[in-house]
Design an enzyme around this catalytic site. Structure first.
Site: not given
Length: 298
Positions: A30, A149
């Site tokens: 990230d 997702d």
């Protein structure tokens, strides 16, 4: 001479086939404002180093690919991740995928020109599925990864929302009918906080039909738990599509990687914390898998 040449050609062909069948191990980082950060659900983020140094570390360990997720992507800050990609591409040679905030063909072009090999698209695909077709036509399916997702739905989705494009006849087959009968998976957005009236399995297939070259599948039920991938979800989608599937969400042990690749039938296993916090190295993961008969690149 002819016999020797034939033998060499056979060995070369076998090597190519082995490379194609090899399962991939993919660390994920990230990135926020040009730095690697770690936290839980993007909360209590703390600095975890320079992304280029992290990428170099994983490259030396033999990672097959690396994924950068730009968690603060915006038009104003896009130049930061472009600089990170450019510096990474100069230093490492493994394929690099970048996701986060990709809203236009120009965004994709800028990232590819900076040195990444693929882009991962999520929200924009949900808002405009045909964006995937335009992107694949422009840059090739091999560059386009769709991030799915998925979240389990047991019986109802009272808080789910639809999109205007549901009226498009060619997209009707991805819609979920309410109430949901039995176990299925829906698409979630905003870190799993919002649900969409989209069947995750049908959605993955539709993304393949529209030109996606790969699916990055994250179980929002498992993400961050370190309890292992959602094997049923991973296997279902892996059996539904013919393009590669990356298992994501829940890796906590090397056994979890094995389960995702074997029982889940995924083509690649993505992990973050177990590699970043040095619980295991990529090399250890690959040796573990090889000892158990999983084809990997060492």
């Amino acid at each position: 001479m002819a016999s020797a040449l034939y033998t060499l050609c056979c060995f070369a062909l076998l090597r190519i086939i082995a490379e194609m069948l090899a399962k991939r191990i993919i660390p994920c980082l990230d990135v926020k404002d040009g730095r690697v950060v770690k936290g839980v659900s993007f909360v209590n983020l703390r600095d975890a180093g320079d992304p280029v140094e992290n990428a170099r570390f994983y490259d030396e360990q033999g990672a097959d690919e690396l994924i950068f997720l730009d968690i603060t992507a915006s038009h104003e800050k896009r130049k930061i991740i472009l600089d990170v990609v450019e510096r990474t591409a100069t230093d490492v040679f493994m394929p690099l995928t970048v996701g986060g905030g990709i809203k236009s063909i120009d965004d994709i072009r800028a990232l590819l020109n900076s040195g990444c090999d693929k882009v991962s698209i999520n929200t924009t695909a949900v808002k405009d599925p045909f964006f995937i077709s335009r992107a694949a036509e422009k840059f090739g399916s091999q560059c386009i990864v769709v991030a799915v997702d998925a979240k389990r739905v047991a019986d109802n989705m009272a808080n789910a929302t639809g999109e205007d494009w549901f009226s498009d006849a060619s997209l009707r087959d991805v819609m979920l009918e309410l109430p949901v009968d039995g176990l299925t998976w829906a698409i979630s957005t905003h870190g799993g906080r919002q649900m969409k009236l989209i069947n995750a399995v049908a959605w993955a297939k539709k993304m393949e039909e529209l030109g996606a070259g790969e699916i990055m599948l994250t179980s929002m039920d498992k993400d961050g738990t370190k309890d292992g991938y959602d094997i049923e979800l991973t296997r279902t989608i892996s059996e539904t599509v013919s393009i590669p599937v990356i298992a994501s969400g829940g890796a906590g042990t090397l056994e979890h990687l094995y389960d995702g690749l074997v029982a889940g039938k995924a083509d690649a296993a993505l992990a973050a914390s177990i590699f970043h916090f040095r619980e295991y190295t990529v090399r250890e993961a690959k040796e573990f898998l090889k000892e158990r008969g999983v084809p990997v690149r060492l």
